[in-house]
Structure formats: structure tokens, C-alpha cells
Design a protein around this motif. Sequence first.
Motif, mmCIF file in Angstrom:
data_model
loop_
_atom_site.group_PDB
_atom_site.id
_atom_site.type_symbol
_atom_site.label_atom_id
_atom_site.label_comp_id
_atom_site.label_asym_id
_atom_site.label_seq_id
_atom_site.Cartn_x
_atom_site.Cartn_y
_atom_site.Cartn_z
ATOM 1 N N LEU A 274 0.811 -1.218 0.000
ATOM 2 C CA LEU A 274 0.000 0.000 0.000
ATOM 3 C C LEU A 274 0.842 1.265 0.000
ATOM 4 C CD1 LEU A 274 -2.938 -0.940 2.404
ATOM 5 C CD2 LEU A 274 -2.840 -1.075 -0.070
ATOM 6 N N GLY A 275 2.153 1.117 0.040
ATOM 7 C CA GLY A 275 3.019 2.304 0.025
ATOM 8 C C GLY A 275 2.897 3.013 -1.313
ATOM 9 N N VAL A 276 2.901 4.342 -1.248
ATOM 10 C CA VAL A 276 2.780 5.091 -2.505
ATOM 11 C C VAL A 276 4.102 5.721 -2.925
ATOM 12 C CG1 VAL A 276 0.320 5.574 -2.390
ATOM 13 C CG2 VAL A 276 1.920 7.095 -1.216
ATOM 14 N N GLN A 277 5.178 5.339 -2.237
ATOM 15 C CA GLN A 277 6.462 5.959 -2.580
ATOM 16 C C GLN A 277 7.043 5.419 -3.875
ATOM 17 O OE1 GLN A 277 5.659 5.378 0.587
ATOM 18 N NE2 GLN A 277 5.606 7.525 1.176
ATOM 19 N N ARG A 278 6.586 4.251 -4.289
ATOM 20 C CA ARG A 278 7.140 3.721 -5.527
ATOM 21 C C ARG A 278 6.099 2.898 -6.265
ATOM 22 N NH1 ARG A 278 11.084 -1.343 -4.055
ATOM 23 N NH2 ARG A 278 9.479 -2.626 -3.125
ATOM 24 N N PRO A 279 6.297 2.736 -7.566
ATOM 25 C CA PRO A 279 5.336 1.947 -8.333
ATOM 26 C C PRO A 279 5.431 0.475 -7.949
ATOM 27 C CG PRO A 279 7.226 2.502 -9.698
ATOM 28 C CD PRO A 279 7.394 3.241 -8.409
ATOM 29 N N SER A 280 4.480 -0.289 -8.389
ATOM 30 C CA SER A 280 4.472 -1.734 -8.182
ATOM 31 C C SER A 280 5.751 -2.342 -8.747
ATOM 32 C CB SER A 280 3.252 -2.301 -8.902
ATOM 33 O OG SER A 280 3.196 -3.695 -8.759
ATOM 34 N N GLN A 281 6.158 -3.461 -8.177
ATOM 35 C CA GLN A 281 7.317 -4.190 -8.709
ATOM 36 C C GLN A 281 6.864 -5.286 -9.671
ATOM 37 O OE1 GLN A 281 10.759 -3.307 -7.646
ATOM 38 N NE2 GLN A 281 9.310 -1.615 -7.463
ATOM 39 N N GLU A 282 5.671 -5.820 -9.422
ATOM 40 C CA GLU A 282 5.173 -6.937 -10.234
ATOM 41 C C GLU A 282 3.949 -6.517 -11.041
ATOM 42 O OE1 GLU A 282 4.730 -9.762 -7.124
ATOM 43 O OE2 GLU A 282 6.911 -9.907 -6.945
ATOM 44 N N TYR A 283 3.830 -7.155 -12.207
ATOM 45 C CA TYR A 283 2.739 -6.808 -13.128
ATOM 46 C C TYR A 283 2.198 -8.044 -13.808
ATOM 47 C CZ TYR A 283 4.422 -2.101 -12.406
ATOM 48 O OH TYR A 283 4.787 -0.916 -11.824
ATOM 49 N N LEU A 284 0.977 -7.906 -14.313
ATOM 50 C CA LEU A 284 0.372 -8.968 -15.095
ATOM 51 C C LEU A 284 -0.150 -8.344 -16.384
ATOM 52 C CD1 LEU A 284 -0.411 -11.998 -14.985
ATOM 53 C CD2 LEU A 284 -2.556 -11.303 -13.884
ATOM 54 N N PHE A 285 0.267 -8.943 -17.506
ATOM 55 C CA PHE A 285 -0.237 -8.533 -18.827
ATOM 56 C C PHE A 285 -1.273 -9.564 -19.247
ATOM 57 C CE2 PHE A 285 0.015 -9.223 -23.470
ATOM 58 C CZ PHE A 285 -0.337 -7.963 -23.924
ATOM 59 N N LEU A 286 -2.426 -9.117 -19.675
ATOM 60 C CA LEU A 286 -3.495 -10.030 -20.065
ATOM 61 C C LEU A 286 -4.074 -9.600 -21.404
ATOM 62 C CD1 LEU A 286 -5.111 -9.814 -16.573
ATOM 63 C CD2 LEU A 286 -4.422 -12.008 -17.504
ATOM 64 N N VAL A 287 -4.608 -10.549 -22.138
ATOM 65 C CA VAL A 287 -5.398 -10.207 -23.334
ATOM 66 C C VAL A 287 -6.673 -11.029 -23.294
ATOM 67 C CG1 VAL A 287 -5.449 -9.929 -25.838
ATOM 68 C CG2 VAL A 287 -3.238 -10.026 -24.676
ATOM 69 N N ILE A 288 -7.806 -10.366 -23.444
ATOM 70 C CA ILE A 288 -9.087 -11.053 -23.573
ATOM 71 C C ILE A 288 -9.721 -10.620 -24.896
ATOM 72 C CG2 ILE A 288 -9.465 -11.364 -21.091
ATOM 73 C CD1 ILE A 288 -11.271 -8.898 -21.119
ATOM 74 N N ALA A 289 -10.686 -11.385 -25.352
ATOM 75 C CA ALA A 289 -11.299 -11.106 -26.654
ATOM 76 C C ALA A 289 -12.809 -11.218 -26.552
ATOM 77 C CB ALA A 289 -10.765 -12.092 -27.702
ATOM 78 N N SER A 290 -13.504 -10.358 -27.301
ATOM 79 C CA SER A 290 -14.957 -10.293 -27.215
ATOM 80 C C SER A 290 -15.555 -10.110 -28.614
ATOM 81 C CB SER A 290 -15.324 -9.099 -26.324
ATOM 82 O OG SER A 290 -16.705 -8.851 -26.355
ATOM 83 N N PRO A 291 -16.403 -11.057 -29.039
ATOM 84 C CA PRO A 291 -17.035 -10.861 -30.349
ATOM 85 C C PRO A 291 -17.924 -9.621 -30.289
ATOM 86 C CG PRO A 291 -18.068 -12.693 -29.188
ATOM 87 C CD PRO A 291 -16.909 -12.249 -28.344
ATOM 88 N N SER A 292 -17.844 -8.801 -31.326
ATOM 89 C CA SER A 292 -18.564 -7.535 -31.295
ATOM 90 C C SER A 292 -19.374 -7.312 -32.548
ATOM 91 C CB SER A 292 -17.571 -6.385 -31.169
ATOM 92 O OG SER A 292 -16.860 -6.530 -29.972
ATOM 93 N N GLY A 293 -20.583 -6.829 -32.347
ATOM 94 C CA GLY A 293 -21.440 -6.471 -33.468
ATOM 95 C C GLY A 293 -21.037 -5.122 -34.005
ATOM 96 N N SER A 294 -21.750 -4.660 -34.993
ATOM 97 C CA SER A 294 -21.505 -3.346 -35.538
ATOM 98 C C SER A 294 -21.893 -2.333 -34.465
ATOM 99 C CB SER A 294 -22.346 -3.150 -36.791
ATOM 100 O OG SER A 294 -22.268 -1.813 -37.193
ATOM 101 N N TYR A 295 -21.087 -1.265 -34.365
ATOM 102 C CA TYR A 295 -21.361 -0.228 -33.384
ATOM 103 C C TYR A 295 -22.745 0.381 -33.632
ATOM 104 C CZ TYR A 295 -19.652 3.119 -29.950
ATOM 105 O OH TYR A 295 -19.444 3.844 -28.815
ATOM 106 N N TYR A 296 -23.104 0.417 -34.917
ATOM 107 C CA TYR A 296 -24.409 0.965 -35.300
ATOM 108 C C TYR A 296 -25.285 -0.176 -35.784
ATOM 109 C CZ TYR A 296 -22.090 5.416 -35.174
ATOM 110 O OH TYR A 296 -21.385 6.509 -34.767
ATOM 111 N N SER A 297 -26.103 -0.739 -34.912
ATOM 112 C CA SER A 297 -26.919 -1.873 -35.338
ATOM 113 C C SER A 297 -28.053 -1.402 -36.241
ATOM 114 C CB SER A 297 -27.435 -2.649 -34.127
ATOM 115 O OG SER A 297 -27.666 -1.791 -33.049
#
Length: 378
Positions: free
Chosen positions: A162-185
Amino acid sequence: MIRERIRTMSSTLDFDIELSARRVPAAEREAILANPGWGQHFTDHMIAISYSPDRGWHDAKLQPYGPIPLDPSSQVLHYAQEIFEGMKAYLQPDGTLVMFRPRMNAARFNRSAERMAMPTLPEEVFVRALELLVGADRDWVPTQEGHSLYLRPFMIATSRALGVQRPSQEYLFLVIASPSGSYYSGGIKPVTVWASDDYTRAAPGGTGEAKCGGNYAASFVAQAQALEAGCDQVVWLDAAERRWVEEVGSMNLFFVHGSGAQARLMTPALTGTLLPGVTRDSLLKLAPDLGLPVEEGRISIDEWERACADGEITEVFGCGTAAIISPVGGVKGAGGRAWTIGDGEPGPVSMRLREELIGIQYGTRPDPYGWIHEITSD
Ligand SMILES: *Cc1c(COP(=O)(O)O)cnc(C)c1O
């Protein structure tokens, strides 16, 4: 378990491929794809890659989609150290799957990472992660016209501290995917936008240029105000003078001056508080080849109103990966201020650019710029 090795300029990374034993049944998937909506359904798999200072990027996986364990003290939950990207995979007429300029997103992701004091990810790894996910979930790419598989790479700060003196040391990179319709149906409908007096999106020296979740968290209250005023989205004005038009909602803006052979385009210059959109950049390159001169400049909200009244500005549109091009039909603001752009309907320049760009993305038009990135299947 299958293992795939990615070599980058500086290192190698092994991806473990763990295919889901509990995929969404085909009939259910087809029902979702018939009517996917936007960002509501997710595919069978996801990508996860961990980072620590001593091991760098490691434990790269394609794994079944599902919840991730997160310690309640993880930095992202308290200080919003998070960045993301938004892009799409498109099905071409010949059945191949492609992405649009994925290296641009990889480079922007790393610029966002640097701004948020997070580690960068080699561009090869970023692009390969997307390819692996789309390849594993290719049955989820919609075949209907105008639909696509929306891809969401993101990175979160996972250190327990919870310290705010420095950024996190560890990270997680993720990718998810979502089927998408036309923005204008229901066909293209111009949006009405609300010029916010009360809120700004990004200040000089702030995080406006980074694609970080915090920018969005801070914008929801203004978006709610826009809806209350009967508008669809917010027009963001600059934070210092509250005059200069920057973006609309989560899109960059283009102004069309004149019409016919005299038509020309202007988009607000990247001052450091605007998000540098891939769609914006593509239009800057595409428009001159269609005989439409473009200029990066600036326009005040008062000038916008005056130039619409004079008929000098004939069309305005927002642009971004989700909607591609979204015509703006009218503007409203505090004190009953309101004006219409042109006749309030989608204009010919906006629609022409939209068709060209969508044609390149969906492979129905040539790609003279080399923007299409074919996803190689393994
Ligand atoms: C993502 C985003 C855009 C559009 O960028 P594209 O790369 O064209 O999708 C514009 N403005 C904001 C604030 C954004 O987050």
C-alpha cells in the motif's frame, strides 16, 4: 501442454498453451455470434504474462478464460496503475484473419506503460500474444458484415503493497477477446455531443496521452451529465483555458471545412492531452490520397459554433477503433446553447472516409499502406 518459443531482440519467452477443456458449446457460441452486442461476451481463452524485476517477463500462457487471483492489497486496486489497448481482428473475404496496424497499438501500449511507470513489453511479444489468442479462438470471429473480434490487451500492477512511494514491482499482462457487433446496429445515426463546463478529461502534464483506466474512471460522471442533457457523448475542452476542443467521448475529432472539391479536413493537434488514435493517424494518411487535404490545428468551441452558423464547417465526426467513424450531428452546452452541424445528418466526406477505411480493414479494398497484418495459423 504445447509450448511455443518467441524470440525477441533481447530475450526469448516460452508460451505454454493450455487449451480449454470446457469450451462454450458450438450452439451457444453461434447464438452469441448471431447477436453479440458490444463487449458483453468473451471467448474460451485468454493470454497471461507475468513480470517481476528479477525475472522480467515470464510465465507466458494461453489459458482458459476465467477469473484471476488477485491479492486485496494489489497496487492496481488502490492506485489504478493500469493501462489498456483496444483493437480488432477481422475476417477477410478469403477466410484469412487479420489485425489492423497492431504494431501501432504495441508502440502506444509501451508509451502508456512508460507514463504510468510500468515495464514495457517487446512489440513482438505483444503482437504474438494477440495472434495466439485469435488463432485459438478463431471460431469466435463473427462472420457477419461489420462485425469483428474485439481484442483487449491490458496490464495491471500486482505487487502487494500500500506504500505510494514507488510503483508496483510486479505486473500482469493479459489479453481477452470479445465478439462484437456493428457499433451501429440500426444504421448510422449521428451523435449529439455535450460540451462539458464542469469537467475536463486531461490536463497538461497529466495522463491524457496514455490509454489508462484512470482517465475513464474520471470521465463517467461527465458522460452521465451528457446523457441527462439528452446527448450521447461529451466534448472535452482543454483544461487550462476551457476553450480548445480536444476529443469527443473516447474518440478523436475531425472537422470538415467546405464541401465538394473544396472540402478539407482539420483535426486537433496532439498537444499532450489528446490520445493519439490509430484511426486518427490512418485518416491523416488516407484523406490526402482521396483528394482531401488535412491539417492538424486547433479550434475553440465558440469558433465551432460560429463556423457551423456560417456554413463553413459542413461535417464533424469522431473516430476510433470501436465505431471507426461516427458523425456528430449537433452540439449542446450549458445555458441552453445548441447548434446543428450541416443538416444534422451523416455527410458525404464522413461516409466516404468511413467506407474506405472499413474496406481496407475488411479486405474489400486494396491496402496500399501495408496496414493489414495477417494472423498466421500454426
Ligand atoms: C482509444 C482512444 C481513442 C481512439 O484511438 P484508436 O486507436 O483510434 O482506437 C481516442 N480517444 C481516447 C480517449 C481513447 O481512449
